[in-house]
Design a protein around this motif. Structure first.
Motif, PDB file in Angstrom:
ATOM      1  N   ARG A  15      -6.698  17.818   9.594  1.00  0.00           N
ATOM      2  CA  ARG A  15      -6.014  16.956   8.631  1.00  0.00           C
ATOM      3  C   ARG A  15      -5.519  15.660   9.286  1.00  0.00           C
ATOM      4  O   ARG A  15      -5.512  14.608   8.653  1.00  0.00           O
ATOM      5  N   MET A  16      -5.083  15.754  10.531  1.00  0.00           N
ATOM      6  CA  MET A  16      -4.680  14.538  11.242  1.00  0.00           C
ATOM      7  C   MET A  16      -5.854  13.572  11.366  1.00  0.00           C
ATOM      8  O   MET A  16      -5.715  12.375  11.106  1.00  0.00           O
ATOM      9  N   LEU A  17      -6.990  14.104  11.769  1.00  0.00           N
ATOM     10  CA  LEU A  17      -8.185  13.255  11.937  1.00  0.00           C
ATOM     11  C   LEU A  17      -8.618  12.658  10.605  1.00  0.00           C
ATOM     12  O   LEU A  17      -8.997  11.486  10.533  1.00  0.00           O
ATOM     13  N   ALA A  18      -8.533  13.450   9.545  1.00  0.00           N
ATOM     14  CA  ALA A  18      -8.905  12.952   8.213  1.00  0.00           C
ATOM     15  C   ALA A  18      -7.968  11.823   7.785  1.00  0.00           C
ATOM     16  O   ALA A  18      -8.403  10.829   7.196  1.00  0.00           O
ATOM     17  N   SER A  19      -6.672  11.956   8.097  1.00  0.00           N
ATOM     18  CA  SER A  19      -5.705  10.915   7.738  1.00  0.00           C
ATOM     19  C   SER A  19      -5.968   9.621   8.504  1.00  0.00           C
ATOM     20  O   SER A  19      -5.802   8.525   7.961  1.00  0.00           O
ATOM     21  N   LEU A  20      -6.377   9.752   9.757  1.00  0.00           N
ATOM     22  CA  LEU A  20      -6.721   8.560  10.545  1.00  0.00           C
ATOM     23  C   LEU A  20      -7.930   7.845   9.947  1.00  0.00           C
ATOM     24  O   LEU A  20      -7.963   6.611   9.878  1.00  0.00           O
ATOM     25  N   LYS A  29      -9.988   3.237   6.777  1.00  0.00           N
ATOM     26  CA  LYS A  29     -10.782   2.732   5.647  1.00  0.00           C
ATOM     27  C   LYS A  29      -9.949   1.918   4.649  1.00  0.00           C
ATOM     28  O   LYS A  29     -10.474   1.422   3.657  1.00  0.00           O
ATOM     29  N   GLY A  30      -8.634   1.800   4.921  1.00  0.00           N
ATOM     30  CA  GLY A  30      -7.796   0.954   4.075  1.00  0.00           C
ATOM     31  C   GLY A  30      -7.263   1.630   2.840  1.00  0.00           C
ATOM     32  O   GLY A  30      -6.872   0.966   1.883  1.00  0.00           O
ATOM     33  N   TYR A  31      -7.235   2.989   2.828  1.00  0.00           N
ATOM     34  CA  TYR A  31      -6.769   3.715   1.649  1.00  0.00           C
ATOM     35  C   TYR A  31      -5.285   4.059   1.704  1.00  0.00           C
ATOM     36  O   TYR A  31      -4.760   4.691   0.783  1.00  0.00           O
ATOM     37  N   SER A  32      -4.594   3.678   2.770  1.00  0.00           N
ATOM     38  CA  SER A  32      -3.177   4.002   2.899  1.00  0.00           C
ATOM     39  C   SER A  32      -2.353   3.179   1.914  1.00  0.00           C
ATOM     40  O   SER A  32      -2.541   1.970   1.795  1.00  0.00           O
ATOM     41  N   LEU A  33      -1.413   3.840   1.227  1.00  0.00           N
ATOM     42  CA  LEU A  33      -0.512   3.111   0.334  1.00  0.00           C
ATOM     43  C   LEU A  33       0.537   2.345   1.129  1.00  0.00           C
ATOM     44  O   LEU A  33       1.010   1.300   0.708  1.00  0.00           O
ATOM     45  N   PHE A  34       0.901   2.884   2.293  1.00  0.00           N
ATOM     46  CA  PHE A  34       1.895   2.219   3.136  1.00  0.00           C
ATOM     47  C   PHE A  34       1.249   1.017   3.826  1.00  0.00           C
ATOM     48  O   PHE A  34       0.073   1.051   4.178  1.00  0.00           O
ATOM     49  N   ASP A  35       2.022  -0.042   4.001  1.00  0.00           N
ATOM     50  CA  ASP A  35       1.519  -1.299   4.567  1.00  0.00           C
ATOM     51  C   ASP A  35       0.983  -1.084   5.987  1.00  0.00           C
ATOM     52  O   ASP A  35       1.757  -0.815   6.912  1.00  0.00           O
ATOM     53  N   ILE A  85       0.953   7.859   4.642  1.00  0.00           N
ATOM     54  CA  ILE A  85      -0.085   7.124   3.906  1.00  0.00           C
ATOM     55  C   ILE A  85      -0.035   7.392   2.399  1.00  0.00           C
ATOM     56  O   ILE A  85      -0.710   6.718   1.626  1.00  0.00           O
ATOM     57  N   LYS A  86       0.825   8.334   1.972  1.00  0.00           N
ATOM     58  CA  LYS A  86       0.872   8.708   0.550  1.00  0.00           C
ATOM     59  C   LYS A  86       1.928   7.934  -0.247  1.00  0.00           C
ATOM     60  O   LYS A  86       2.129   8.190  -1.420  1.00  0.00           O
ATOM     61  N   GLY A  87       2.627   6.980   0.407  1.00  0.00           N
ATOM     62  CA  GLY A  87       3.664   6.235  -0.309  1.00  0.00           C
ATOM     63  C   GLY A  87       3.844   4.825   0.212  1.00  0.00           C
ATOM     64  O   GLY A  87       3.446   4.512   1.335  1.00  0.00           O
ATOM     65  N   ARG A  88       4.489   3.972  -0.596  1.00  0.00           N
ATOM     66  CA  ARG A  88       4.690   2.566  -0.212  1.00  0.00           C
ATOM     67  C   ARG A  88       5.973   2.366   0.584  1.00  0.00           C
ATOM     68  O   ARG A  88       6.163   1.356   1.228  1.00  0.00           O
ATOM     69  N   LYS A  89       6.879   3.343   0.502  1.00  0.00           N
ATOM     70  CA  LYS A  89       8.137   3.247   1.250  1.00  0.00           C
ATOM     71  C   LYS A  89       8.354   4.541   2.018  1.00  0.00           C
ATOM     72  O   LYS A  89       8.095   5.637   1.492  1.00  0.00           O
ATOM     73  N   VAL A  90       8.855   4.419   3.246  1.00  0.00           N
ATOM     74  CA  VAL A  90       9.077   5.598   4.085  1.00  0.00           C
ATOM     75  C   VAL A  90      10.459   5.517   4.724  1.00  0.00           C
ATOM     76  O   VAL A  90      10.835   4.484   5.294  1.00  0.00           O
ATOM     77  N   VAL A  91      11.214   6.631   4.625  1.00  0.00           N
ATOM     78  CA  VAL A  91      12.495   6.761   5.324  1.00  0.00           C
ATOM     79  C   VAL A  91      12.343   7.908   6.319  1.00  0.00           C
ATOM     80  O   VAL A  91      12.004   9.027   5.928  1.00  0.00           O
ATOM     81  N   MET A  92      12.577   7.603   7.602  1.00  0.00           N
ATOM     82  CA  MET A  92      12.460   8.632   8.642  1.00  0.00           C
ATOM     83  C   MET A  92      13.836   8.931   9.230  1.00  0.00           C
ATOM     84  O   MET A  92      14.665   8.026   9.360  1.00  0.00           O
ATOM     85  N   ALA A  93      14.057  10.188   9.616  1.00  0.00           N
ATOM     86  CA  ALA A  93      15.291  10.564  10.308  1.00  0.00           C
ATOM     87  C   ALA A  93      14.916  11.320  11.572  1.00  0.00           C
ATOM     88  O   ALA A  93      13.995  12.142  11.565  1.00  0.00           O
ATOM     89  N   GLY A  94      15.612  11.021  12.663  1.00  0.00           N
ATOM     90  CA  GLY A  94      15.301  11.698  13.921  1.00  0.00           C
ATOM     91  C   GLY A  94      16.181  11.188  15.042  1.00  0.00           C
ATOM     92  O   GLY A  94      17.083  10.378  14.834  1.00  0.00           O
TER      93      GLY A  94
END
Length: 658
Positions: free
Chosen positions: A139-144, A149-155, A409-418
Motif C-alpha cells: 500500500r505504501m508503494l501504491a500511494s507513492l 501520477k498527480g492524483y494526490s488531493l494534498f498539495d 493524499i486523501k485530503g486537501r488539509k492535514v493536521v499532524m500530532a507528534g
C-alpha cells in the motif's frame, strides 16, 4: 541534517527515494521472520518467544464478517511475544509449507484465540508462529505511485518542500468542547482550525497531544467537514476513537475486529454492518447459500479430474440432450450438471450479497462524521475510493513518511500530532535508516510557522521533567500545579530513610564499574547480570514500603537485559525503551546496562531514546548505571550533574546496606 532529504526536486525523485527505502525495509522484515523460521527449530523459535508449539485446537464458532474462531491451548503455555492483533501462521508440520494466516483475537495465560478465513481441523500438534504481513508495504508503494501520477488531493508542492502552507486571515471565536484545555492547547486548536493546508501539533510527554487533536477534530466536524483520523498503530487510533465517542461524534472504526479495543467494537465497521436495517437481507441470502450447498452434496462435484476436459457449459449441454460423452453415463453427467446449476445460483446470490454489503458500507461511511483507521487502513478496499476534507494523523513522529503519505493524499488539509524529540519509527535495514526521518520532523524544519508546541505537562514531578525540558524542549515545559510536587509518599503514606524509598524525585545509583556488561554468543544485544540483581533489590525495597508492583515499571535499552530481568523479577512490567513509549508509571527504574573499560555506550547515545526513558515516571525516577562509562557522553554527563544538583547520586554499596 545535511544527510537527510528535506526538499525534493520533483515527484519522481520523491517516489524513487522512498520506493527504494521501502523495498529495503520490506526485504529486511520479511527476511527476518523467514530466515528465523527456516534456520531455527520450532523449539528454538519458541524459546525466543516467536512461536508456540504442541497446541490443541478447538473450533469456537463464527465471528463478525464470516471469520471462524479457533482456540489453541496447552496447560504449560510458555512466555511469548504473540499479541492480540498480530498476524500469525497456524501450521502442523512446517509453517512455510502448510501455514494458514490468522489474526490473534484474544490471549490468556494458557490459550491463544485466533480468527481464520478458512476451516481447519480440530486436534493436536499445532504450532503458531509470528509472521509478517506484506500488505502495508504494498500500500505504501501504491500511494507513492498515486502521488507521482498527480492524483494526490494534498498539495504536492508542500510535500516536496517548494511551497509554504498558509493560514486563514479571519479570526473566529471557537466554542471549545473540552473545558479542561489549557491556554496552550486552546491556542493550538485555534491555529489548527485557521490553517489552510497543514498544521503540526508538537506534543512533548504528558502535554495532552491526543486530547488536543481530538478537540481539533471536533471543531472541524462542527463546521461540517468530512474527516479521516489515522495513526500508525491500532492502539493510537483507538485512543483517538475513545475521545471522539466521549464527544458524541458519530464515528466508524475501520479495521479487523480482533485488533480493536473491546469497548470500541460497537463503533467498528463490521458491527455497524450487522446492526444495519438491510443486514437481514444478507442473513437471508446466507441461509439460501447454505441450503444450496447442502443440496450440492447430493450430486457429483465436477472437479478438473472428473470433467475430463469438458467445460461447465458442455456438461450442461450434454446432460440436457441426454447424450453419452467421453465414456460418461448420462446419469453421471446429469448429476454434475445439477451441481453446476446449483453453483450458478450460489454465484448469483454471492453477487447480490456483495451489492447489498457495498450499499450498507457506503451508507455507514457517508453517515459518519469521522472515519478512523490505521495509516495503512486508509488505503484498504473500504476507503480506497473515498476522499476527505481534512486528514488527522496522530503519533505522526512515530510513523515513516510513506506511512503518513497513505492518508495524506486523501485530503486537501492535514493536521499532524507528534513529538520528533521522542523515538522515531523502528527501521530494520541498515541502508533504510533514512526512513526514521519522518514527514512530521521534515515538515518542522521546512515549515516552522505551522508548528505549535504544547507546554503544560500533567504527568511528572517538576524535577523529573526539568532535564528533558532543558535538553529537548528549549526549557519551555511547565509542570501543572496538579503534578508539580507529587511524590512517592503520596501513594505509600510513608517516607523511607534512603534515596530509593524517600521522596527524592530523581536518583542515580552508580555501579562504580563493578558490574561489567556481557553479550550472549551470536547476539548484538547486551545484558548485565549483577546490575539486574541490584534492580531486583531496588524493586523489592519499593514494594516493601507499599508501592504496588503494578505502579512500577522497569526500562532498559537492551532486549537481552530485558529478558534477563524478566527471569529475576515477577509481577512488575519490564520493557525496552521502545516498548514503553507512550506509557507512564508512578515509579520507573532505568537499567542502563553499559559498563566497560573502553567507556563505550553504543546506541545509548541516541538521545531521543534517553528522552523517552526519562519521561515515563510520575513520582520517582531511579537510574542505575556506571557513571564512569556514561560520563564519556556529553548528554549523560549533563544528566549526572543535573541529578547531583536536583536529586541524589548514590552508589550500589549504599543501596545494598540500607
Amino acid at each position: 541534517m545535511s544527510r537527510k532529504k528535506i526538499v525534493f526536486k520533483d515527484k519522481k525523485e520523491y517516489k524513487d527515494h522512498f520506493s527504494k527505502l521501502i523495498e529495503l525495509e520490506r526485504q529486511a522484515e520479511k527476511e527476518f521472520h523467514l530466515n528465523e523460521i527456516k534456520n531455527l527449530t520450532g523449539k528454538e523459535r519458541e524459546k525466543k518467544g516467536r512461536a508456540v508449539l504442541n497446541l490443541k485446537a478447538v473450533f469456537i464458532g463464527e465471528f463478525i464478517g464470516g471469520f471462524l474462531v479457533y482456540k489453541f491451548f496447552r496447560d504449560d503455555m510458555p512466555q511469548h511475544q504473540i499479541n492480540v492483533g498480530d498476524v500469525v501462521l497456524i501450521s502442523r508440520k512446517h509453517p512455510l509449507k502448510d501455514g494458514v494466516e490468522a489474526t490473534v483475537f484474544e490471549k490468556g495465560k494458557n490459550y491463544i484465540t485466533v480468527l481464520i478465513g478458512q476451516k481447519i481441523s480440530a486436534g493436536k500438534n499445532y504450532r503458531i508462529d509470528l509472521y509478517v504481513n506484506d500488505i502495508t508495504f504494498k500500500r505504501m508503494l501504491a500511494s507513492l505511485e498515486f502521488f507521482e501520477k498527480g492524483y494526490s488531493l494534498f498539495d504536492d508542492e508542500i510535500v516536496l518542500g517548494h511551497k509554504s502552507p498558509s493560514f486563514e486571515e479571519k479570526n473566529e471565536k471557537l466554542e471549545i468542547f473540552n473545558k479542561n484545555l489549557n491556554k496552550y492547547q486552546i491556542e493550538a486548536v485555534e491555529k489548527a482550525v485557521k490553517a489552510k493546508q497543514l498544521f503540526l501539533i508538537h506534543g512533548p510527554p504528558g502535554t495532552g497531544k491526543t486530547t488536543t487533536l481530538s478537540e481539533v477534530i471536533y471543531q472541524h466536524v462542527k463546521k461540517g467537514y468530512k474527516c479521516l483520523a489515522t495513526a500508525d498503530s491500532n492502539t493510537a487510533v483507538d485512543n483517538v476513537a475513545e475521545k471522539l465517542v466521549d464527544m458524541n461524534i458519530e464515528i466508524v472504526r475501520i479495521g479487523h475486529p480482533a485488533r480493536l479495543r473491546e469497548e470500541l467494537l460497537n463503533q467498528s465497521l463490521d458491527m455497524k454492518i450487522e446492526q444495519h436495517l438491510e443486514y437481514q437481507k444478507i442473513r437471508e441470502i446466507n441461509n439460501k447459500i447454505n441450503d444450496l450447498k447442502l443440496q450440492q452434496e447430493e450430486f457429483i462435484k465436477p472437479t478438473a479430474q472428473r470433467r475430463r476436459g469438458l467445460s461447465y457449459d458442455e456438461i450442461l449441454k450434454y446432460a440436457k440432450e441426454g447424450k453419452k460423452v467421453r465414456g460418461y453415463k448420462v446419469e453421471k453427467l446429469k448429476s454434475m450438471a445439477n451441481w453446476i446449476e446449483l453453483q450458478n445460483q450460489i454465484k448469483k446470490l454471492v453477487e447480490e450479497r456483495q451489492k447489498i454489503e457495498e450499499k450498507i458500507i457506503n451508507e455507514i461511511i457517508e453517515n459518519s462524521q469521522v472515519v478512523l483507521s490505521t495509516n495503512t487502513g486508509s488505503q484498504s478496499d473500504f476507503l480506497r475510493d473515498y476522499s476527505f476534507d481534512v486528514i488527522f494523523i496522530d503519533e505522526a513522529a512515530q510513523a515513516t513518511e510513506p506511512s503518513c503519505l497513505m492518508p495524506l493524499i486523501k485530503g486537501r488539509k492535514v493536521v499532524m500530532a507528534g513529538d520528533h524529540k521522542q523515538l522515531p519509527p523502528t527501521i530494520l535495514h541498515p541502508e533504510a535508516k533514512d526512513l526514521s526521518f519522518t514527514m512530521f520532523e521534515r515538515f518542522t524544519y521546512l515549515y516552522p510557522e505551522v508548528k505549535y508546541m504544547l507546554k503544560i505537562q500533567y504527568r511528572m514531578n517538576e524535577k523529573i521533567m526539568k532535564f528533558s525540558s532543558q535538553e529537548f524542549y528549549n526549557n519551555e515545559l511547565i509542570a501543572d500545579e496538579s503534578v508539580k510536587n507529587i511524590k512517592l509518599s503520596d501513594i505509600t503514606g510513608k517516607t523511607g530513610n534512603d534515596p530509593i524509598t524517600d521522596d527524592t524525585p530523581i536518583v542515580f545509583v552508580d555501579t562504580e564499574g563493578k558490574f561489567l556488561e556481557k553479550r550472549k554468543k551470536g547476539s548484538q544485544s547486551k545484558y548485565n547480570p549483577e546490575e539486574a540483581k541490584l534492580v531486583k533489590l531496588i524493586t523489592q525495597k519499593l514494594i516493601e514500603i507499599g508501592v504496588n508492583p503494578s505502579d512500577i515499571g522497569i526500562i532498559t535499552p537492551y532486549k537481552d537485559h530485558e529478558d534477563y530481568l524478566k527471569k529475576l523479577i515477577k509481577n512488575v512490567e519490564i520493557k525496552t525503551v521502545d516498548g514503553f513509549q507512550g506509557r507512564e508509571k508512578e515509579v520507573i527504574i532505568i537499567s542502563l546496562v553499559r559498563s566497560n573499560p573502553e567507556e563505550e555506550i553504543g546506541f545509548l547515545d541516541d538521545i531521543r531514546r534517553l528522552n523517552v526513558a526519562l519521561t515515563r515516571a510520575k513520582r520517582k525516577l531511579i537510574i542505575v548505571g556506571d557513571v564512569n562509562t556514561l560520563k564519556s557522553n556529553r548528554i549523560y554527563n549533563k544528566l549526572i550533574n543535573y541529578i547531583k544538583e536536583n536529586g541524589k547520586l548514590t552508589t550500589f554499596p549504599s543501596v545494598m546496606k540500607t
